[in-house]
Design a protein around this motif. Structure first.
Motif, PDB file in Angstrom:
ATOM      1  N   ASP A 174      -8.250   2.825 -16.230  1.00  0.00           N
ATOM      2  CA  ASP A 174      -6.573   2.315 -17.114  1.00  0.00           C
ATOM      3  C   ASP A 174      -5.364   3.467 -16.850  1.00  0.00           C
ATOM      4  O   ASP A 174      -4.777   3.264 -16.962  1.00  0.00           O
ATOM      5  N   GLY A 175      -5.938   4.849 -17.026  1.00  0.00           N
ATOM      6  CA  GLY A 175      -5.427   5.706 -17.355  1.00  0.00           C
ATOM      7  C   GLY A 175      -5.921   7.180 -18.247  1.00  0.00           C
ATOM      8  O   GLY A 175      -6.916   6.913 -18.218  1.00  0.00           O
ATOM      9  N   ILE A 176      -5.360   8.227 -18.682  1.00  0.00           N
ATOM     10  CA  ILE A 176      -5.557   8.975 -19.630  1.00  0.00           C
ATOM     11  C   ILE A 176      -5.082   8.424 -20.907  1.00  0.00           C
ATOM     12  O   ILE A 176      -4.451   8.133 -21.542  1.00  0.00           O
TER      13      ILE A 176
ATOM     14  N   GLN B  75      -4.517   6.135 -30.627  1.00  0.00           N
ATOM     15  CA  GLN B  75      -4.548   6.072 -29.023  1.00  0.00           C
ATOM     16  C   GLN B  75      -3.924   6.495 -28.400  1.00  0.00           C
ATOM     17  O   GLN B  75      -2.898   5.479 -28.994  1.00  0.00           O
ATOM     18  N   ALA B  76      -3.387   6.652 -26.842  1.00  0.00           N
ATOM     19  CA  ALA B  76      -2.075   6.217 -26.220  1.00  0.00           C
ATOM     20  C   ALA B  76      -3.153   6.543 -25.089  1.00  0.00           C
ATOM     21  O   ALA B  76      -3.648   7.487 -24.547  1.00  0.00           O
ATOM     22  N   LEU B  77      -1.789   5.934 -24.255  1.00  0.00           N
ATOM     23  CA  LEU B  77      -2.721   5.523 -22.524  1.00  0.00           C
ATOM     24  C   LEU B  77      -1.351   6.312 -21.999  1.00  0.00           C
ATOM     25  O   LEU B  77      -0.148   5.999 -22.323  1.00  0.00           O
ATOM     26  N   TYR B  78      -1.998   6.827 -20.941  1.00  0.00           N
ATOM     27  CA  TYR B  78      -1.056   8.170 -20.047  1.00  0.00           C
ATOM     28  C   TYR B  78      -1.225   8.182 -18.773  1.00  0.00           C
ATOM     29  O   TYR B  78      -2.837   7.235 -18.318  1.00  0.00           O
ATOM     30  N   ASP B  79      -0.422   7.849 -17.723  1.00  0.00           N
ATOM     31  CA  ASP B  79      -0.422   7.381 -16.271  1.00  0.00           C
ATOM     32  C   ASP B  79      -1.528   8.941 -15.605  1.00  0.00           C
ATOM     33  O   ASP B  79      -1.333   9.793 -15.833  1.00  0.00           O
ATOM     34  N   ALA B  80      -2.195   7.855 -14.631  1.00  0.00           N
ATOM     35  CA  ALA B  80      -3.470   8.467 -14.268  1.00  0.00           C
ATOM     36  C   ALA B  80      -3.107  10.167 -13.181  1.00  0.00           C
ATOM     37  O   ALA B  80      -3.342  10.764 -12.695  1.00  0.00           O
ATOM     38  N   ASN B  81      -1.802  10.159 -13.000  1.00  0.00           N
ATOM     39  CA  ASN B  81      -1.103  10.855 -11.856  1.00  0.00           C
ATOM     40  C   ASN B  81       0.160  11.644 -12.756  1.00  0.00           C
ATOM     41  O   ASN B  81       0.846  12.048 -11.602  1.00  0.00           O
ATOM     42  N   GLU B  82       1.034  10.658 -13.575  1.00  0.00           N
ATOM     43  CA  GLU B  82       1.412  11.376 -14.130  1.00  0.00           C
ATOM     44  C   GLU B  82       1.136  11.952 -15.599  1.00  0.00           C
ATOM     45  O   GLU B  82       1.467  10.820 -16.775  1.00  0.00           O
ATOM     46  N   PRO B  83       0.880  12.992 -16.452  1.00  0.00           N
ATOM     47  CA  PRO B  83       0.318  12.990 -17.625  1.00  0.00           C
ATOM     48  C   PRO B  83       1.260  13.361 -18.567  1.00  0.00           C
ATOM     49  O   PRO B  83       0.684  13.009 -19.725  1.00  0.00           O
ATOM     50  N   TRP B  84       2.409  12.776 -18.235  1.00  0.00           N
ATOM     51  CA  TRP B  84       3.360  13.144 -18.823  1.00  0.00           C
ATOM     52  C   TRP B  84       3.925  11.890 -19.474  1.00  0.00           C
ATOM     53  O   TRP B  84       4.935  11.377 -20.526  1.00  0.00           O
TER      54      TRP B  84
ATOM     55  N   ILE C 293       3.637   8.332 -20.527  1.00  0.00           N
ATOM     56  CA  ILE C 293       3.117   7.296 -21.569  1.00  0.00           C
ATOM     57  C   ILE C 293       3.263   5.319 -21.112  1.00  0.00           C
ATOM     58  O   ILE C 293       4.454   5.135 -20.920  1.00  0.00           O
ATOM     59  N   LEU C 294       1.947   4.673 -20.830  1.00  0.00           N
ATOM     60  CA  LEU C 294       2.309   3.891 -20.477  1.00  0.00           C
ATOM     61  C   LEU C 294       2.194   2.548 -21.681  1.00  0.00           C
ATOM     62  O   LEU C 294       2.572   1.750 -21.588  1.00  0.00           O
ATOM     63  N   ASP C 295       1.330   2.785 -22.891  1.00  0.00           N
ATOM     64  CA  ASP C 295       1.000   2.295 -23.586  1.00  0.00           C
ATOM     65  C   ASP C 295       0.336   3.080 -25.158  1.00  0.00           C
ATOM     66  O   ASP C 295      -0.044   4.271 -25.206  1.00  0.00           O
ATOM     67  N   ARG C 296       0.613   2.406 -26.422  1.00  0.00           N
ATOM     68  CA  ARG C 296      -0.015   3.084 -27.730  1.00  0.00           C
ATOM     69  C   ARG C 296      -0.538   1.780 -28.538  1.00  0.00           C
ATOM     70  O   ARG C 296       0.286   1.063 -29.102  1.00  0.00           O
ATOM     71  N   ALA C 297      -1.507   2.863 -29.284  1.00  0.00           N
ATOM     72  CA  ALA C 297      -2.192   1.893 -30.182  1.00  0.00           C
ATOM     73  C   ALA C 297      -1.502   1.361 -31.737  1.00  0.00           C
ATOM     74  O   ALA C 297      -0.285   2.124 -31.436  1.00  0.00           O
TER      75      ALA C 297
END
Length: 390
Positions: free
Chosen positions: A279-281, A307-316, A318-322
């Motif tokens: 899903d990502g980082i 918990q937060a989710l970051y893009d697998a190719n762009e670690p900076w 953010i895609l989602d956040r609890a």
């Protein structure tokens, strides 16, 4: 509905008599999150202070009770079929107060995730070496640890000289003998960030084909989330020398910040090594609350886990956040100790026996652990349960 209710009651009874308690909700808030985690240690910490253990201190030349004040904020790594927990141990020195004692790292090992055997002496500490200007006399604090594909161990920790906390790096081939490399940003741009307060270095890892958790590269570089009260990002090619991610003006740029209206309204701080998933980082982080602009029922200064989710190719990116904490102080030992307001301060994460084990410090005083089944194992369990219900 009646059958489901009876099943729920039965499961609750089993959890209670076995010492298993759900952490937060029984289901994840978002599908990409790790968990849900369970408490399984009969409501007790796994590591507590020891007033009798002694150590010959290189700083003073005296025998000291090196873990007489507190044991907390643990890192963890699996080696040779055992979980190795590196925990921060404080010796009582002078007046009481956060940051006024001397910290060293102790080691406890477990073959089953339940019972832990501690080393008698600290395994990492301020010594008479080339890092003493950074580590005397506050010590070595708050570790995180990762393994490389070729079996080397990378330890990030805080050097505390009672002036400025600095994020530092050490390496080992065996978890016994350590080479200190000094502050992580010491050489970057002639030490531009060397006198900045830095701590909490969490290096991105992944599960390899053998089910082993190892540091991983993204676009040819390793990545590390670090810092408090914001979380920043840094990259490295060797896991020792790090370069903070800056904006076009050359200023360090946060990738996660506190949010008014939520449980992380006061501060955010990097937790255990983030995990690169399909899903990502997934970044697990520590969150502080300010009830006047955050969540009133949590109170002030309470440390929970987010918990937060970051893009697998762009670690900076953010895609989602609890929106809610997935772990928070609930048990007595999580809300009593040096830090009276309560903490579940997450720092160690391992994959062991088909489960995730998450290690955390409680109230700056003790070490706790929770665990979560693998997603695949959980799905198999749910399928078996559905078949039984038919």
């Amino acid at each position: 509905m009646k059958r489901f209710s009876l099943l729920s009651v039965a499961l609750l009874y089993v959890f209670c008599i076995s010492g298993i308690q759900m952490v937060g909700q029984e289901t994840k808030e978002k599908e990409w999150m790790l968990g849900p985690f369970q408490r399984f240690t009969q409501g007790k910490p796994i590591i507590s202070k020891d007033t009798l253990s002694t150590f010959n201190d290189p700083m003073t030349g005296k025998v000291v009770n090196w873990e007489s004040m507190a044991t907390f904020n643990p890192a963890a790594i699996v080696k040779d079929g055992k979980i190795n927990v590196f925990y921060r141990a404080e010796e009582r020195v002078g007046e009481d107060g956060i940051g006024t004692h001397t910290s060293r790292l102790g080691l406890a090992t477990s073959e089953d995730g339940v019972t832990y055997i501690r080393k008698e002496k600290p395994v990492f500490y301020p010594d008479n070496d080339d890092q003493k200007k950074y580590e005397w006399t506050g010590g070595t604090e708050d570790p995180r640890i990762v393994e490389t594909e070729d079996g080397k161990y990378i330890l990030t920790y805080t050097q505390w000289n009672r002036d400025t906390p600095r994020l530092a790096v050490a390496t080992s081939d065996d978890l016994k003998n350590w080479e200190k490399h000094g502050p992580a940003f010491e050489d970057y741009k002639d030490g531009k960030y060397n006198d900045m307060s830095t701590k909490s270095g969490a290096i991105v890892s992944k599960l390899n084909e053998d089910g082993k958790l190892v540091a991983t590269k993204i676009n040819g570089k390793y990545w590390m989330y670090f810092g408090v009260p914001h979380i920043w990002l840094a990259s490295s090619t060797d896991l020792v020398n790090w370069e903070p991610v800056e904006d076009y003006e050359g200023n360090i740029s946060p990738v996660l910040s506190p949010r008014p209206g939520y449980f992380d309204s006061w501060l955010v701080e990097a937790g255990p090594p983030p995990i690169l998933t399909e899903d990502g980082i997934v970044v697990l982080y520590n969150a502080g609350n300010s009830k006047n602009i955050g969540v009133e029922e949590l109170g002030n200064r309470i440390y929970t886990g987010g918990q937060a989710l970051y893009d697998a190719n762009e670690p900076w990116k953010i895609l989602d956040r609890a929106d809610k904490p997935f772990i928070k102080p609930e048990l007595d030992f999580e809300k009593s100790g040096q830090y009276k307001d309560g903490t579940t301060f997450i720092e160690g994460l391992v994959h062991f026996n088909d489960a995730w084990y998450l290690y955390y410090g409680t109230a700056d005083s003790m070490v706790g652990v929770v665990k979560a089944e693998d997603k695949e194992d959980k799905e198999d369990h749910e399928e078996d349960k559905d078949e039984d219900d038919q």
